[in-house]
Motif scaffolding. Sequence first.
Motif, PDB file in Angstrom:
ATOM      1  N   THR A 613       0.837  -1.196   0.000  1.00 35.67           N
ATOM      2  CA  THR A 613       0.000   0.000   0.000  1.00 35.67           C
ATOM      3  C   THR A 613       0.880   1.257   0.000  1.00 35.67           C
ATOM      4  O   THR A 613       0.636   2.213  -0.752  1.00 35.67           O
ATOM      5  CB  THR A 613      -0.921   0.025   1.237  1.00 35.67           C
ATOM      6  N   CYS A 614       1.913   1.249   0.861  1.00 36.52           N
ATOM      7  CA  CYS A 614       2.817   2.408   0.959  1.00 36.52           C
ATOM      8  C   CYS A 614       3.541   2.666  -0.359  1.00 36.52           C
ATOM      9  O   CYS A 614       3.715   3.821  -0.793  1.00 36.52           O
ATOM     10  CB  CYS A 614       3.830   2.200   2.088  1.00 36.52           C
ATOM     11  N   ARG A 615       3.961   1.594  -1.024  1.00 38.71           N
ATOM     12  CA  ARG A 615       4.640   1.752  -2.314  1.00 38.71           C
ATOM     13  C   ARG A 615       3.712   2.408  -3.346  1.00 38.71           C
ATOM     14  O   ARG A 615       4.122   3.294  -4.109  1.00 38.71           O
ATOM     15  CB  ARG A 615       5.103   0.397  -2.842  1.00 38.71           C
ATOM     16  N   TYR A 616       2.433   1.909  -3.353  1.00 41.88           N
ATOM     17  CA  TYR A 616       1.478   2.494  -4.292  1.00 41.88           C
ATOM     18  C   TYR A 616       1.249   3.977  -4.007  1.00 41.88           C
ATOM     19  O   TYR A 616       1.155   4.805  -4.925  1.00 41.88           O
ATOM     20  CB  TYR A 616       0.147   1.736  -4.228  1.00 41.88           C
ATOM     21  N   VAL A 617       1.146   4.331  -2.700  1.00 40.66           N
ATOM     22  CA  VAL A 617       0.894   5.737  -2.320  1.00 40.66           C
ATOM     23  C   VAL A 617       2.074   6.609  -2.732  1.00 40.66           C
ATOM     24  O   VAL A 617       1.896   7.728  -3.265  1.00 40.66           O
ATOM     25  CB  VAL A 617       0.623   5.842  -0.808  1.00 40.66           C
TER      26      VAL A 617
END
Length: 633
Positions: A613-617
Amino acid sequence: MIRRPSIYLPTLFQSFSNSTFTDKTLLSAASSSSTTTLITIHDSHSNRTLSPFYNLLPPTQNPNNIVNLISSILKHESSHLSLLQNNDIKGILSHLGPHEISRVLLRCQSDHASAITFFNWVKKDLNITPTVQNYCVVLHILAWSGVFSQAMEFLSELIQMVEVEGVCVSSNGGIYENLVACTEDCNWNPVIFDMLVKAYVKVGMVEKGLETFRRNIEACFIPNVIACNCLLSGLSRFNYITQCWEVYEEMGKLGVHRNAYTFNIMTHVLCKDGDTDKVTGFLEKMEEEGFEPDLVTYNTLVNSYCKKKRLEDAFYLHKIMYVRGVMPNLITYTTLMNGLCEEGKIKEAHQLFHQMVHRGIDPDIVSYNTLVCGYCKRGKMQMCRSVLYEMIGNRICPDSITCRLIVDGYVRDGKLVSALNTVEELKKYRIKIPEEVYDYLVVALCKEGKPFAARSFLQRVISQDGYIPKRNTYNKLVESLCGFNNVEEALVLKSEMEKKSMKVNIVAYRALISCLCRVKRSLEAESLLEEMISSGMLPDVEISRALIKGYCQENKIDKAVFLLKLFAKEFQVYDNESYNAVVKVFCDVGNVTELMEIQDKLLKVGYVPNKLTCRYVIHGLQKAMEVDDEILP
């Protein structure tokens, strides 16, 4: 050995607190085993006191006369229908209670047919449930009259009511106590107590049968060998091995003459006990008592040795049978053949088969199936086919076991086409193929990744043979078709199932929903989800993931977010992969602001971001910055 008397002793009668026994009763009971003289019945002790004003009424309207009136009708009328048609006594039938029923039955002791007529009329026409005492009176009458089949029927009925349904239990105790108490007024035959043992065993209540056997011994009844054998057989069937030996030893103590059937049961018990080494000693004991082991005895032992993989001992017994003049039969040979096949000695088993035929014993379907099974397990399908056609040539029709063994053998050998061809060949011989074989072949084709062949085969056998596939077969085919994205054919199958009132299972629904989402028909998939929920099935993670990813691929992000919340709130289904699929859609277009708003709402329903999720954000923030740079002059 001193034999106990076969009737009650005075001390025995005194041991039952619910009954009072007189010398006159004892004399009458004793005479019942050797004479047909009926006991004189005294009703004075059993009369109930009703209102004296009843005596002012006409005789047919006086409740005090109900026993006399019914007894008179039974004496002069041959059909129980006359009781229903007799308007004179209808007004006092409400006074016919358990007490009066017993009194009427006691008056019928010399006419068991009238007793049965009255008893059935009370049960069926008046809809009165007789008490345990009522049953016991009629049981004594039937046993005294030698009507044992009817007595056994009523005994089984009584046991069902008392022991299973819990009705008819009176304050005077259970069945045994009431049978004993009723001997005071009834002509009785001690055999009824043996019959009670057999009745308990017949309904599967062997523990109660054993308890009754023990009580009979305490009461100085000598059980007959038939009742003992029945009890032994029941105890053996339910694996009460210790209790079998207890009854067997008790028979010896009581002087009950054990017969060949007794020894065959106990041989079976020995084999079940696993101690076949004791067999020799037991056979010697059997011979000492004058009984030669018969065919049943030897077959029991041969079967036991084969199951324990002691083939050498089994074949030794086979030789001994000839020495003793006991000719082995089809069961003996088939048992030995099966033992050889289990050891992988199929060639020797086939040789034994030929030896059996040469000795004039005709093989049956079981002996042929034994060879078929042996060859199939070893993958020798050519020999299996040879046995199959030999069987057909000898006019022995292959059964469902034969067909299943051969088909399974081919499938296990990786020759599914050969299995299908064999089925078609058997059909040419007008051999009915069992439906479970068709089900097995359809599923096997699906497992091999050939759903279109499975569908074609299914349609052919439905039209030609009237075959109706099982629900699981349909579901497996639906799942397999969906695996190849042939959703249209899968939906047609689903409709066929619904027309036949078959439920689609969760696996098939999952396959259909996933397939529709893959081909970008997520709206139809969602309607299937609603249908599935309405039928009582709850969605799982895979269904959730398929729908949310499907809407994401179709760029219907609002629908995907809605479903994320729905699955979390309503079904407690949380799937980070689905959550990240939604996050990725927002981040790919750099719409981080709206993503943050939605993420706050998703956090409240239980979704937790992870590393992906953090990578996508981060990717989304970079994308947003690039968009801003392009907008700025």
